[in-house]
Scaffold this active site. Sequence first.
Site: not given
Ligand code: NAI
Length: 403
Positions: A118, A328, A35, A215, A13
Amino acid sequence: KSCNITIFGGGNGAHVLSGLSSDVVNANVTVVDTFQDEAERWTKAMAANGFTVKYGNGKDLVQAPGKPKFTVTKEVQKNVEKADVVILCMPAFLHEMVLTSVAPYVPETCPIVGLPGQPGFEYQALFHLRQNGKKGSVMSIETLPWACRIAKYGQEVDVIGTKECIYFSSVDQQSSGYVGAGLVQLIQTLLGAKPVLKREENIIKYTFLYRPTVHPPLMYAKWKNWDGKPLDAAPLFYQGADEEAVKYLDGATNEMIKIADFLQTKYPDMDFSGISSMQDCFIGEYPEQIKDKSTLLSCLKTNQAYDGLVHPMKKTDDGKFVPDFKYRYLMEDVPYGLLIIKQIAEMAGVATPIIDEIILWAQTKLDAEYLKDGKLCFVDRKHGRIPMAFGIKTLEEFVNYCK
Ligand code: NAI
């Protein structure tokens, strides 16, 4: 006049948001990513190869190599102090850590936006602002506007789908800066025409609309009797549903509707309308893609949008599959969703036997204790977002906290 936008995050995102918002005239975008070595990797990749947000329809957003329109850094304090708006774009379990590091430096004229926030983001952010003696504004957007995946880190991200409309809730306490309609307009400009941002005034209803009752019930129904033996392939998540899945999906959702009905009677001035059954909800979201709308089960089995979506699995050494309970679907949707519904039910005095059954199983998979002797007992702010962990113990306190 230029607007300093500080985005926290480094995942899927955050990649899309950085690309889109830095393309807006007068937006001065800094991404703060603490990170591991992500900031360094992202900066290097972008300098060498440019940055592209891909839509697959030929209308990609391309920033040329060596000419990035935004910077990526690990530096928190400076970039929060100068911000006109701070946006968190990351999984909910990271919010506590980031809000703790942001709140001491954020100007009172700078709103904090959860994209997505959220359920519970409002009171968590307000809690941190108040801990620092501040009175700021918070906007919580229900979900990510896009289904998206990074193709090449720091360089290319695919947008698989964009939502039509998403809800947000907000607490507007600033006297100047981006606040109220001005803030909504700014965020809408960063996102583009879609999704359309819609305000939900009722904080309790906003929590219900997120629907953490999808979920976890599907996970529970599939794996509650699992014998622990690895599988040859990952089973389909939605299309593989059966009558047992329907029982828990409908059961948990109907309990949520029961809570809403009770609250509507108790608070006639608040609007709890539109929290529909699971079947109506799926039909509303996928009117074209569902081929047989006759039952909840047929909606799950014949929704083309769900083609190929499988259960979250981990691969074993011999190439087989075991369920990933830390994905998740449980890790976010239980401590940042279902547990909030559960506390609302407790505060309202409504029994939720099916939600309880799902939580009792999920807590064993998440190595946590949320429910004990039928009551919520979890107050760990680092691993969940239950109102009582922020001192909120009654419905009145819940509603008033976020005013
Ligand atoms: P993501 O899974 O890509 O996030 C990963 C990132 O979070 C890592 O690259 C890092 O920057 C950070 N991270 C992970 N573990 C860490 C730690 N221990 N300490 C510090 N930073 C850390 O997340 P994404 O896909 O961008 O999703 C963001 C939100 O949106 C989530 O809540 C997800 O459930 C929700 N979402 C995502 C969708 C998608 O298509 N990607 C669709 C709908 C909702």
